[in-house]
Design an enzyme around this catalytic site. Structure first.
Site, PDB file in Angstrom:
ATOM      1  N   LYS A  99      -5.765 144.013  15.708  1.00 27.86           N
ATOM      2  CA  LYS A  99      -6.452 144.299  14.455  1.00 27.86           C
ATOM      3  C   LYS A  99      -6.168 143.141  13.502  1.00 27.86           C
ATOM      4  O   LYS A  99      -5.047 142.954  13.050  1.00 27.86           O
ATOM      5  CB  LYS A  99      -5.974 145.611  13.837  1.00 27.86           C
ATOM      6  CG  LYS A  99      -6.700 145.920  12.522  1.00 27.86           C
ATOM      7  CD  LYS A  99      -6.091 147.099  11.785  1.00 27.86           C
ATOM      8  CE  LYS A  99      -6.759 147.250  10.424  1.00 27.86           C
ATOM      9  NZ  LYS A  99      -6.087 148.266   9.575  1.00 27.86           N
ATOM     10  N   GLY A 161      -4.504 153.121   1.463  1.00 30.97           N
ATOM     11  CA  GLY A 161      -3.534 154.090   0.984  1.00 30.97           C
ATOM     12  C   GLY A 161      -3.948 154.876  -0.236  1.00 30.97           C
ATOM     13  O   GLY A 161      -3.175 155.705  -0.740  1.00 30.97           O
ATOM     14  N   ALA A 187      -9.183 152.502   6.055  1.00 25.55           N
ATOM     15  CA  ALA A 187      -8.585 152.462   4.712  1.00 25.55           C
ATOM     16  C   ALA A 187      -9.273 153.410   3.739  1.00 25.55           C
ATOM     17  O   ALA A 187     -10.501 153.400   3.605  1.00 25.55           O
ATOM     18  CB  ALA A 187      -8.584 151.057   4.123  1.00 25.55           C
ATOM     19  N   GLY A 188      -8.481 154.226   3.066  1.00 26.74           N
ATOM     20  CA  GLY A 188      -8.978 155.098   2.019  1.00 26.74           C
ATOM     21  C   GLY A 188      -9.195 156.543   2.427  1.00 26.74           C
ATOM     22  O   GLY A 188      -9.458 157.393   1.578  1.00 26.74           O
ATOM     23  N   ASN A 209      -3.885 156.171   8.344  1.00 29.89           N
ATOM     24  CA  ASN A 209      -2.427 156.128   8.425  1.00 29.89           C
ATOM     25  C   ASN A 209      -1.792 156.994   7.335  1.00 29.89           C
ATOM     26  O   ASN A 209      -1.188 158.029   7.601  1.00 29.89           O
ATOM     27  CB  ASN A 209      -1.940 154.689   8.331  1.00 29.89           C
ATOM     28  CG  ASN A 209      -0.437 154.536   8.465  1.00 29.89           C
ATOM     29  OD1 ASN A 209       0.098 153.451   8.321  1.00 29.89           O
ATOM     30  ND2 ASN A 209       0.291 155.603   8.757  1.00 29.89           N
ATOM     31  N   THR A 210      -1.966 156.586   6.073  1.00 29.62           N
ATOM     32  CA  THR A 210      -1.294 157.254   4.967  1.00 29.62           C
ATOM     33  C   THR A 210      -1.634 158.732   4.888  1.00 29.62           C
ATOM     34  O   THR A 210      -0.766 159.570   4.608  1.00 29.62           O
ATOM     35  CB  THR A 210      -1.651 156.567   3.633  1.00 29.62           C
ATOM     36  OG1 THR A 210      -1.373 155.177   3.736  1.00 29.62           O
ATOM     37  CG2 THR A 210      -0.840 157.144   2.485  1.00 29.62           C
TER      38      THR A 210
END
Length: 258
Positions: A99, A161, A187-188, A209-210
């Site tokens: 990535k 995040g 992301a987001g 992830n987050t």
């Protein structure tokens, strides 16, 4: 049901990719990843150990599983840094599925530097890497990355995040129309409904992830994400009804007695 996600020479049955950061420990990382059903976990090589056998190694926790490691270049701010990092990582681990992310604003937004990303993509593609490229939600840049050799493009849904969900739904669709490689929304993502929405827009996959790692219960959130991606994908393939500004009766009115 056979619904394979193909990224370069690699094939996956799960369309959910998870991250390895922000967990309290490697065991929780493993448990959440397995609960998600994901076959791919992205790892920031500069922050999480997968190369030093003398220290606690995340790879040890995934022995005996089908989870593939996806090294990322988080922390790199230039093409040269990212290229060097991935060459060293491949030499140490043999992993060539990567990535690519080159961050332009490290202080606030963590937005990508698309110029440096394009430079790195061209070089790494010639080196034989299978590249999944993190980018902004611009369909023009996505097409340029495909032309530079990216095997998948990964537009952000919102800042990394942030948990804000998809901020520009139209651009996800525009990117999907612009490229022929898989589009992974990255992301987001904040909750399971965000992941489902991304898939319903036609995204080929979702990376989060987050939203999992910092949930009150990461294992349950991981499982929720698994089902959300499956549901969103099925909904997209099934084809939604058109939106109308007026009501339509669910039951037929022809032949009514009274």
């Amino acid at each position: 049901m056979s619904d394979i996600l193909k990224i370069g020479k690699y094939e996956f049955t799960s369309r959910l990719i998870v991250g390895s950061g922000k967990y309290p420990d490697f065991q929780t990382t493993r448990d959440a990843t397995l609960a998600s059903g994901s076959e791919m976990i992205t790892v920031a090589v500069r922050r999480v150990n997968i190369t030093d056998p003398d220290e606690e190694n995340l790879m040890d926790y995934f022995k005996g599983t089908d989870v593939k490691f996806l090294p990322n270049s988080a922390g790199c701010t230039t093409a040269e840094e990212a290229i060097t990092l991935f060459r060293l990582t491949r030499e140490a681990t043999g992993i060539d599925l990567i990535k690519l992310e080159v961050i332009g604003d490290t202080a606030k937004t963590l937005y990508p530097d698309v110029i440096e990303t394009l430079k790195a993509c061209e070089v790494l593609a010639k080196d034989g890497f299978t590249i999944m490229a993190y980018t902004n939600d611009d369909p023009i840049v996505a097409k340029r990355l495909e032309e530079a050799g990216a095997a998948a493009v990964m537009p952000l849904a919102a800042p990394i995040g942030s948990g804000l969900g998809i901020q520009n739904r139209f651009n996800v669709v525009f990117i999907k129309e612009a490229v022929n490689v898989p589009v992974i929304v990255d992301a987001g993502i904040g909750c399971a409904s965000d992941a489902a929405a991304a898939m319903e827009l036609g995204a080929d996959g979702v990376l989060t992830n987050t939203a999992i790692a910092q949930a009150e219960n990461p294992i349950e959130m991981a499982e929720a994400m698994k089902h959300a991606v499956l549901a969103g994908r099925l909904s997209y393939k099934a084809g939604r009804i058109p939106k109308r500004p007026f009501a339509t009766a669910s039951s037929p009115v022809d032949g009514m007695i009274f």
